[in-house]
Scaffold this active site. Structure first.
Site, short mmCIF file in Angstrom:
data_model
loop_
_atom_site.label_atom_id
_atom_site.label_comp_id
_atom_site.label_asym_id
_atom_site.label_seq_id
_atom_site.Cartn_x
_atom_site.Cartn_y
_atom_site.Cartn_z
N SER A 74 0.81 -1.23 0.00
CA SER A 74 0.00 0.00 0.00
C SER A 74 0.84 1.28 0.00
CB SER A 74 -0.93 0.01 1.21
OG SER A 74 -0.19 -0.18 2.42
N ASP A 104 -4.26 6.70 8.95
CA ASP A 104 -5.05 5.64 9.54
C ASP A 104 -4.15 4.83 10.47
OD1 ASP A 104 -3.53 4.05 7.83
OD2 ASP A 104 -5.15 3.69 6.40
N HIS A 124 -0.85 3.91 7.82
CA HIS A 124 -0.32 4.72 6.72
C HIS A 124 -0.12 6.18 7.12
CE1 HIS A 124 -2.58 1.31 4.90
NE2 HIS A 124 -1.42 1.21 4.24
#
Length: 537
Positions: free
Chosen positions: A225, A513, A516
């Site tokens: 990610s 979050d 991240h």
């Protein structure tokens, strides 16, 4: 100098700018043209010819000592800057000279038989640059509303000349065109039978001017990610972020599949390189030919090197990403031909980030910690990374930036899972990350030694992110333990769609979050790691 070169003098250039302003006013009207002129960026480079040619190759060196000649040039520069200010300029970048004594022409004229750097040329350049910087400080104080910045080209270019291998250069003393000749002429000779075969090996194009070499043709991102710009929007996966508040600070304010509030690392890299504003996901059905030619992301949020990570997160595996890259190569070849597509593939920059999910989720939250001790699991991941890099090399990659993990024990999710009641950093998470990063460095060094033409650089995110977490105020952060969006209690990773509470000021938070970073954090990290990216350019 103007007489020698038959060039437009600086006063003549200012007259042309005044003429341009008249044309602009006619097109856009007075009010809008004034706004454009006042808000624009002005770039000035001068002094190179005065030092490299006029002073040493005419009687100027008999009329002035070096200090007085530098003062003379700076006075002329200052007068020109004041005139430009009167014409409306308010943001001005004034460039230093190049390294006059180390360009091929300077070496030939003043560097002796061995064509070393001509130190008297460089000394005059340093004196001039110093006086110019001082004069700009004075003008910034004297002229209301002006912002002048001295832009140092001398030092970075000298660094490239002294350590060419770090930047991928092989030839420092000759220019690409005219190579093998006396190198006393400034410009390329149209009748010369020799121009180098590979410009990228040369710092200088002709006897004075650098080559264009800098940016790669395209950028490709693989892994997890940290690099996924939206591929997971187009697959069945547990790792999705195609809903608000993701993308809150992205242009347009909409979720794009990026695991942050805005841009992420590959976007910021392509933007800084001047390739394009954003790196598109390969699975986006709206990709155009320009996207294909300038690079895409194959990464998938939730990806890892451990098959157990892929099984639990339902992400695109690393082998699957390689298959997609081969498919991409075929499309590129069909669009622009084999020769041009091969050139793009070989000259491009490749980015890889993986291991974060393996360490932060799989090892500690499944039975993997019962099957492997931390050292053997780190070795297992590093071997998987090495095998991927070999396959990517076989597909044409030659410049690869391999990113370390983040700091898994200090992200909000890591603190929640392993940090105790005080939610301190989970040190066992961080210890595994350090073990993996160390073994990854070893594998990279081995591959660099054994694969011809390959340049892999380990890009350390872990160290800079630790620095931010340990001294958040220095970077303008207030919150280090919590994320800006409240996370789903089942994973403690992704934003909870139904949660009504998202922070009002993202810039105060290191993390968006549970795992991240925010766009602001990513921007700082990209700045901190740019030295590694430079090694691949």
């Amino acid at each position: 100098t103007k007489s020698l070169q038959s060039a437009l003098s600086v006063p003549e250039q200012l007259k042309l700018f005044q003429e341009y302003k008249g044309k602009l006013k006619g097109l856009a009207g007075e009010q809008r043209s004034n706004v454009i002129v006042n808000q624009s960026l002005y770039l000035i480079s001068s002094g190179n010819n005065d030092i490299g040619l006029t002073y040493f190759l005419t009687n100027r060196h008999l009329e002035y000592d070096m200090t007085s000649y530098a003062s003379f040039l700076v006075t002329q520069a200052s007068e020109s800057l004041v005139e430009l200010y009167k014409l409306g300029a308010r943001k001005i970048g004034v460039f230093s000279t190049l390294v006059s004594g180390c360009v091929p022409e300077g070496r030939t004229v003043g560097g002796g038989e061995e064509r070393k750097c001509a130190e008297n040329f460089n000394e005059l350049a340093r004196i001039y640059n110093g006086k110019l910087s001082f004069e700009m400080d004075n003008l910034n104080k004297q002229l209301p509303g002006v912002k002048m910045v001295f832009v140092d080209l001398f030092s970075p270019l000298l660094g490239i000349i002294k350590d060419p291998e770090t930047y991928g250069f092989a030839v420092t003393k000759e220019g690409c065109c005219g190579t093998g000749y006396i190198e006393a002429a400034v410009l390329c000779n149209q009748l010369s039978p020799f121009t180098c075969a590979n410009t990228s090996e040369y710092i200088f194009w002709d006897s004075v001017h650098p080559t264009e070499k800098s940016n790669p043709a395209a950028v490709y991102a693989f892994g997890d990610s940290i690099m996924d710009t939206g591929n997971n929007d187009y697959i069945l996966t547990r790792a999705r972020c195609d809903y608000p508040p993701y993308g809150r600070n992205f242009p347009g304010g909409k979720p794009t599949g990026r695991f942050s509030d805005g841009k992420i690392i590959p976007d910021l890299i392509v933007e800084n390189l001047g390739i394009k504003d954003l790196l598109s996901p390969y699975l986006d059905p709206n990709l155009g030919p320009e996207d294909l030619m300038t690079g895409v992301a194959f990464a998938s949020g939730g990806c890892g090197f451990d098959p157990e990570t892929i099984r639990s997160m339902m992400a695109l595996s690393i082998p699957t990403q390689l298959i997609l890259f081969q498919e991409y190569k075929d499309k590129l070849k069909a669009n622009i031909g084999e020769q041009r597509s091969d050139d793009i593939i070989n000259r491009s920059l490749y980015l890889l980030s993986s291991g974060n999910n393996d360490i932060g989720s799989t090892y500690f939250l499944t039975n993997r910690h019962l099957e492997y001790d931390m050292t053997s699991y780190a070795a297992f991941l590093a071997i998987q990374a090495s095998e991927f890099l070999v396959e990517l090399y076989k597909l044409g990659a030659r410049k690869i930036g391999v990113f370390s993990t983040l700091v898994p024990g200090c992200v909000p999710q890591g603190r929640t899972v392993g940090g105790g009641g005080e939610r301190e950093c989970a040190e066992d998470f961080n210890e595994l990350a350090r073990l993996y990063n160390g073994k990854l460095i070893y594998e990279i060094e081995y591959l660099n030694d054994h694969l011809p033409g390959l340049k892999i650089v380990f890009v350390d995110l872990y160290g800079p992110l630790v620095g931010i977490i340990q001294d958040p105020q220095r970077y303008g952060f207030d919150v280090i333990k919590e994320s800006c969006c409240c996370t789903d209690t089942t994973t403690a990773i992704l934003c909870n769609q139904s949660c009504p509470s998202t922070c009002s000021d993202t810039s105060e938070y290191i993390f968006w979050d549970g795992v991240h970073p925010t766009e602001k954090t990513y921007e700082i990290l990209v700045f901190e790691i740019w030295e590694y990216i430079n090694q691949l350019l």
